[in-house]
Design a protein around this motif. Structure first.
Motif, short mmCIF file in Angstrom:
data_model
loop_
_atom_site.label_atom_id
_atom_site.label_comp_id
_atom_site.label_asym_id
_atom_site.label_seq_id
_atom_site.Cartn_x
_atom_site.Cartn_y
_atom_site.Cartn_z
N PRO A 24 -12.96 -41.51 8.30
CA PRO A 24 -12.16 -42.57 8.91
C PRO A 24 -12.98 -43.77 9.36
O PRO A 24 -12.52 -44.92 9.27
N VAL A 25 -14.20 -43.54 9.82
CA VAL A 25 -15.05 -44.65 10.25
C VAL A 25 -15.42 -45.53 9.08
O VAL A 25 -15.37 -46.77 9.16
N LEU A 29 -14.26 -49.61 8.34
CA LEU A 29 -15.22 -50.69 8.17
C LEU A 29 -15.19 -51.28 6.78
O LEU A 29 -15.89 -52.25 6.52
N ARG A 30 -14.44 -50.70 5.85
CA ARG A 30 -14.39 -51.19 4.49
C ARG A 30 -13.60 -52.50 4.44
O ARG A 30 -12.56 -52.64 5.07
N PHE A 31 -14.16 -53.46 3.64
CA PHE A 31 -13.46 -54.75 3.51
C PHE A 31 -12.10 -54.53 2.88
O PHE A 31 -11.95 -53.80 1.90
N LEU A 121 -8.08 -60.95 1.35
CA LEU A 121 -8.47 -61.15 2.74
C LEU A 121 -8.99 -59.85 3.31
O LEU A 121 -8.80 -58.77 2.74
N LYS A 122 -9.65 -59.94 4.45
CA LYS A 122 -10.28 -58.74 5.01
C LYS A 122 -9.26 -57.71 5.51
O LYS A 122 -9.61 -56.55 5.71
N ASP A 123 -7.99 -58.14 5.69
CA ASP A 123 -6.97 -57.18 6.11
C ASP A 123 -6.25 -56.54 4.92
O ASP A 123 -5.35 -55.73 5.11
#
Length: 288
Positions: A24-25, A29-31, A121-123
């Motif tokens: 999960p971590v 943190l994955r783009f 986008l990063k989201d």
């Protein structure tokens, strides 16, 4: 720590727990899985709803002699960085296809390329679109390079414009385009070089600080060794400097010791020729 690979794995249950807790971590943190903050999302939406600034619009000849407005690739990247942040968006080339390549009678190459690009986008929100590029010239490599770059840039701009008005969507608004044509011609923008980013060694030279050492085996690229910040600098102002500048410069003259008066004939040294044995005759003496 237990070994978590190979056949001789120690404590396999513990290894599985570590892998499950780390997954999960890594996913967070994955783009593409990093959500925008509420304040960031509201600022992005407000920026995208605004019309494109007229300073970013360029014109090229279109059909029937019309002027077609467009946005340059460098301006699109600049606006995207200002809107989403330099680390808030990314581009991905999905495919590049050479549609045709011909060579005419003058041995000039003509090529057409189609590129598919995705902007994410990063989201995780993304848009995908196609772009087209052409090239014509004598060099096969140059026309291929130009056409591919043009196609990728065109596809990226088409992706960015789908996010909002400020990234190029305003150019599809006819009323906005009409208002741009009625705008009086603006003076040419002059770039202030003092506000541009300079190289590090240029800035160090101006500040007269300590410069980094050149690599081994290379000469000093800066031309001189600058003074460090801890080294005292000579003062160029103050009472002492003003007094020194106002005082007349002292001159030093060499004075010869007084000599007794001698006849004028003795002032000239006697010239004599050496003898065959290499010895000079004794000097002449003054007559009493």
């Amino acid at each position: 720590l237990p070994v978590c690979r190979g056949k001789n794995t120690l404590e396999p249950d513990r290894c599985m727990d570590r892998k499950a807790s780390a997954a999960p971590v890594a996913a967070a943190l994955r783009f593409g899985s990093v959500p925008f903050k509420d304040t960031e999302l509201k600022a992005i939406q407000d920026a995208l709803q605004r019309h494109l600034a007229p300073d970013y619009v360029r014109y090229r000849p279109g059909p029937s002699g019309q002027q077609v407005g467009y946005i340059e690739g460098c301006s699109a990247v600049q606006l995207a960085n200002a809107t989403f942040g330099f680390n808030g968006w990314s581009t991905e080339i999905s495919s590049i296809v050479v549609d045709y390549m011909e060579r005419d009678s003058s041995k000039r190459f003509d090529i057409g390329v189609t590129a598919t690009v995705r902007v994410t986008l990063k989201d995780g929100a993304f848009h995908e679109d196609v772009g087209y590029g052409t090239g014509r010239g004598n060099s096969r490599a140059q026309v291929i390079e130009k056409a591919k770059k043009m196609a990728v840039t065109d596809a990226m701009k088409r992706c960015l414009r789908t996010f909002g008005n400020s990234l190029g969507q305003s150019l599809n608004d006819k009323e906005y385009v009409k208002s741009l044509k009625k705008r009086p011609k603006q003076p040419e923008k002059v770039v202030d070089l003092n506000e541009t980013r300079r190289l590090d060694f240029d800035l160090l030279l101006e500040q007269d600080t300590e410069l980094p050492s050149p690599p081994p085996g290379q000469s000093n690229p800066y031309g001189r060794t600058a003074r460090s910040d801890t080294e005292p600098r000579p003062s160029t102002s103050g009472p002492a400097v003003e007094a020194a500048m106002a005082a007349p410069a002292a001159t030093t003259t060499a004075t010869a010791p007084p000599t007794a008066a001698v006849p004028a004939t003795l002032n000239k040294p006697a010239v004599s020729s050496p003898k065959p044995n290499g010895k000079l005759p004794p000097p002449a003496t003054a007559a009493a």
